[in-house]
Design an enzyme around this catalytic site. Structure first.
Site, mmCIF file in Angstrom:
data_model
loop_
_atom_site.group_PDB
_atom_site.id
_atom_site.type_symbol
_atom_site.label_atom_id
_atom_site.label_comp_id
_atom_site.label_asym_id
_atom_site.label_seq_id
_atom_site.Cartn_x
_atom_site.Cartn_y
_atom_site.Cartn_z
ATOM 1 N N TYR A 238 0.853 -1.200 0.000
ATOM 2 C CA TYR A 238 0.000 0.000 0.000
ATOM 3 C C TYR A 238 0.893 1.256 0.000
ATOM 4 O O TYR A 238 1.813 1.375 0.816
ATOM 5 C CB TYR A 238 -0.923 -0.009 1.223
ATOM 6 C CG TYR A 238 -1.669 1.297 1.426
ATOM 7 C CD1 TYR A 238 -2.627 1.717 0.510
ATOM 8 C CD2 TYR A 238 -1.401 2.116 2.521
ATOM 9 C CE1 TYR A 238 -3.294 2.925 0.683
ATOM 10 C CE2 TYR A 238 -2.065 3.316 2.706
ATOM 11 C CZ TYR A 238 -3.013 3.720 1.775
ATOM 12 O OH TYR A 238 -3.662 4.924 1.944
ATOM 13 N N CYS A 293 -11.141 12.864 5.634
ATOM 14 C CA CYS A 293 -12.171 13.801 6.106
ATOM 15 C C CYS A 293 -12.415 14.938 5.121
ATOM 16 O O CYS A 293 -12.732 16.058 5.503
ATOM 17 C CB CYS A 293 -11.803 14.374 7.468
ATOM 18 S SG CYS A 293 -11.861 13.175 8.793
ATOM 19 N N GLY A 294 -12.229 14.670 3.842
ATOM 20 C CA GLY A 294 -12.620 15.651 2.827
ATOM 21 C C GLY A 294 -11.565 16.690 2.480
ATOM 22 O O GLY A 294 -11.893 17.741 1.922
ATOM 23 N N ARG A 409 -8.058 4.418 -3.860
ATOM 24 C CA ARG A 409 -7.448 5.718 -4.185
ATOM 25 C C ARG A 409 -7.166 5.885 -5.667
ATOM 26 O O ARG A 409 -7.217 4.927 -6.443
ATOM 27 C CB ARG A 409 -6.141 5.864 -3.403
ATOM 28 C CG ARG A 409 -6.414 5.879 -1.897
ATOM 29 C CD ARG A 409 -5.411 6.649 -1.124
ATOM 30 N NE ARG A 409 -5.838 6.800 0.252
ATOM 31 C CZ ARG A 409 -5.763 7.938 0.940
ATOM 32 N NH1 ARG A 409 -5.290 9.017 0.374
ATOM 33 N NH2 ARG A 409 -6.163 7.990 2.190
HETATM 34 C C1 SPV Z 1 -3.498 9.799 4.420
HETATM 35 O O1 SPV Z 1 -3.904 8.711 4.862
HETATM 36 O O2 SPV Z 1 -3.470 10.838 5.096
HETATM 37 C C2 SPV Z 1 -3.017 9.874 3.046
HETATM 38 C C3 SPV Z 1 -2.683 8.662 2.366
HETATM 39 O O3 SPV Z 1 -2.852 10.947 2.556
HETATM 40 S S1 SPV Z 1 -1.308 7.935 3.046
HETATM 41 O O4 SPV Z 1 -0.261 7.922 2.020
HETATM 42 O O5 SPV Z 1 -1.688 6.589 3.411
HETATM 43 O O6 SPV Z 1 -0.849 8.674 4.183
#
Ligand code: SPV
Ligand code: MN
Length: 655
Positions: A238, A293-294, A409
């Protein structure tokens, strides 16, 4: 506390390469002529030492140096397809990538800071001793690249030459991760040496997915070595766990801002976007919101989009607040992205012409990507993050499996987005920020918008963000405190981070102070005298809250003072709603802006208690909470536990 270059460097221990001569011998041995020739461009010894040790440690069959040239990037795309990490979709340039069903988000339970004996870190984070991390990585990461190609890419977290930009290397066995990096970050192969000298730092990220089997996931780890600014990610795919240029390096940037650039720089989990105001003026916002959260949606509402996730802020010599986006692409949640709410993003996702990597959604017949809330009739079958999917499919516990994962995503370049202001986004001078916002996912307490009385009160709004748990972290649920929406990425103590916030926003050097505001789009009918979880507002209202802040930042609208900050007047909002073709009944305004004193007092008590568990929290925080509490209690005494806007106005006028 942060101590750079303390303790041994695990990468060097496991790679065993220590001298200039050894570096060059190894590179000549392990790289083919083409890649060796490419790497000649990089002369910085420190960077080469890290690359050589990464190769020695992981022992790949081949090394691919990504110069960022169109040919190199094309090769990476192809390798991601031939290696099965991505599959093509119907639209040319669109692909899909799936992570294992058990790894659909950041593995917070397996994410650690590597620390030296005796060092303390945030109480919200996990830590592992340097010696233990060494042994873990020796067992699980040494030799992990055998049979694979190791990709090496050179990036800048920010426009080249920007004051707050940092150079970083991504070294990975995954073509998908390198492909994502090439979309999300600026490849600076040609300028890398100069950037390392200019910034004085170079970050290293080393990743391998290993065999990518579910049975290895318990052994997946994300380790971040703050002292040496190296990250390790193993047995995971991921992007939030593997592409550590993003949150891994954001953590190092937070460290630098808190300890080495205190009072002059900040690293925030914030979008950056501009809004065109009266007379065509452009006003830029930087806004924090917890994951899921938008934040992306809010950023997209702007007329001049710059970034949706991270911001590097600094005080310029002219006394203004400036910001750059360390990224140049978005890794955004796709759930509920549709033409109505997100026209710009949706165009890039649904029409020919842009490059997009989708992840963990559903692929319908005809290779069309589909997700919950995409605005079309829901499909009845397809292939998703759990394999074959059909309507009504349940997991082993009998729970319905959604069509797409809530954390599915899309990865695409900012340039693919219609309202991206490339000139401003690529300017090393950044954009001037006039509005800072903090938002959470708060169903029952705070009004949709409230402007802090001053910088200290603004810092307290940031310190007090709360949200419901979201799908962005594995296995997390319930209501959580989310200080500055940045807490998961603050390596050191929250108290020290808070101190740096007060110092920054209060600084006499910050002569052109931004206004600072709390935003909340999640008030429900149930919390305001109605029934159920349905929201009082809708997505498009965000434009109104932002437009009002735009006016307020220029002193073009008045506001009503309350103990928790300034709120808008009804007439001003009503006029702004007209601009989005919506009626705004006074009744709704009353529901949104009356103060529900008991809930606010409850919040203050909760925050105070939680902060007491931290050592060294600045007194100013408690002072502001206490002032607010006393004023709120007096209001309650006089008017009861729901205080109307008229009553607040009467108070202000001394009636
Ligand atoms: C978040 O989870 O705040 C993201 C994706 O922007 S991550 O790369 O998983 O952090
Ligand atoms: Mn984020």
């Amino acid at each position: 506390m942060l101590q750079l270059k303390r303790g041994f460097n695990i990468l060097f221990e496991l790679g065993g390469i220590k001298s200039h001569r050894q570096v060059h011998e190894l590179l000549e041995q392990r790289l083919d002529a083409e890649n060796l020739n490419k790497l000649k461009r990089i002369e910085n010894d420190w960077a080469l030492l890290k690359i050589a040790n990464s190769i020695a440690m992981t022992d790949p069959d081949n090394v691919f140096v990504n110069t960022g040239s169109p040919e190199d990037v094309q090769r990476i795309r192809e390798l991601s397809l031939t290696g099965g990490e991505e599959q093509p979709l119907a639209i040319d340039g669109h692909t899909v990538h799936f992570d294992l069903p058990e790894e659909q988000a950041r593995i917070v339970d397996r994410t650690y800071y590597i620390i030296n004996e005796g060092a303390d870190i945030s109480i919200m984070a996990k830590k592992i001793l340097r010696e233990e991390a060494l042994e873990y990585l020796r067992e699980h990461m040494s030799g992990i690249a055998r049979g694979k190609t190791l990709f090496v890419g050179f990036y800048s977290r920010g426009p080249i030459g920007a004051k707050a930009a940092l150079p970083a290397m991504e070294i990975t066995t995954s073509a998908y991760v390198m492909h994502s990096a090439s979309i999300l970050y600026r490849n600076v192969f040609e300028q890398f040496d100069d950037e390392v000298v200019r910034a004085g730092y170079v970050i290293t990220n080393l990743h391998s997915e290993g065999l990518n089997r579910p049975e290895d996931l318990p052994n997946a780890r994300v380790f971040m070595d703050r002292s040496w600014q190296v990250t390790y990610a193993v047995n995971c795919t991921y992007a939030g766990n593997t592409l550590l240029l993003k949150k891994g390096n954001h953590r190092f940037a937070v460290d630098l801002a808190t300890y080495y650039k205190k009072g002059s720089e900040l690293s925030e989990h914030m979008f950056i976007t501009g809004l065109t105001g009266p007379g065509g003026r452009k006003t830029y916002f930087a806004g924090a919101a917890p994951s899921g959260c938008g934040k992306t949606t809010t950023a997209m509402v702007g007329t001049d989009f710059i970034g949706d996730d991270l911001a590097q802020l600094w005080i310029d010599r002219d006394g203004s607040l400036r910001a750059i986006n360390p990224e140049c692409g978005i890794f955004g949640v796709v759930r509920d992205v549709n033409s109505e709410g997100d026209p710009h993003l949706m165009k890039a996702l649904r029409e020919e012409g842009e490059e997009v990597i989708f992840s963990n959604l559903l692929v319908e017949e005809g290779n069309v990507p589909r997700w919950v809330g995409d605005g079309d009739d829901p499909p009845t079958k397809g292939v998703n993050f759990q394999g074959e999917w059909w309507e009504g499919k349940t997991d082993e516990n009998g729970n319905a499996i959604p069509m797409s994962h809530p954390n599915a995503r899309c990865t695409l370049s900012c340039e693919a987005i219609g309202n991206y202001n490339k000139e401003a986004g690529e300017d090393p001078a950044g954009v001037e920020i006039k509005v800072i916002t903090y938002s959470g996912r708060d169903s029952d307490t705070m009004p949709p918008v409230v402007v802090a009385e001053g910088p200290d009160h603004g810092v307290v709004i940031g310190a007090s963000i709360l949200s419901k748990a979201t799908a962005t972290e594995v296995g997390v649920s319930g209501v959580r405190r989310q200080p500055w929406a940045n807490a998961p990425f603050i390596p050191g103590s929250l108290a020290e981070y808070m101190d740096a916030q007060f110092m920054f926003f209060h600084s006499y050097r910050l002569r052109k102070k931004p206004i600072m505001a709390g935003l909340n789009y999640f008030l429900t009918q149930g919390a305001r005298g109605g029934e159920g979880e349905q929201l009082l507002g809708e997505k498009r209202d965000v434009k109104v809250w932002m437009s009002w802040l735009e006016l307020r930042a220029h002193g073009d609208v008045e506001a009503i003072r309350t103990p928790i900050g300034y709120i808008p007047k009804y007439e001003d909002l009503r006029d702004l709603f007209v601009e989005i073709d919506k009626e705004y009944p006074k009744e709704l305004y009353d529901k949104q802006f009356s103060l529900y004193v008991d809930s606010i007092l409850g919040r203050i008590a909760l925050q105070k208690e939680a902060y007491r568990a931290e050592r060294g929290v600045p007194w100013r925080l408690y002072e502001i909470y206490d002032e607010q509490r006393i004023e709120l209690e007096a209001l309650k005494e006089k008017y009861g536990s729901i205080v109307s806007v008229e009553q607040l106005e009467a108070e202000e006028n001394g009636d």
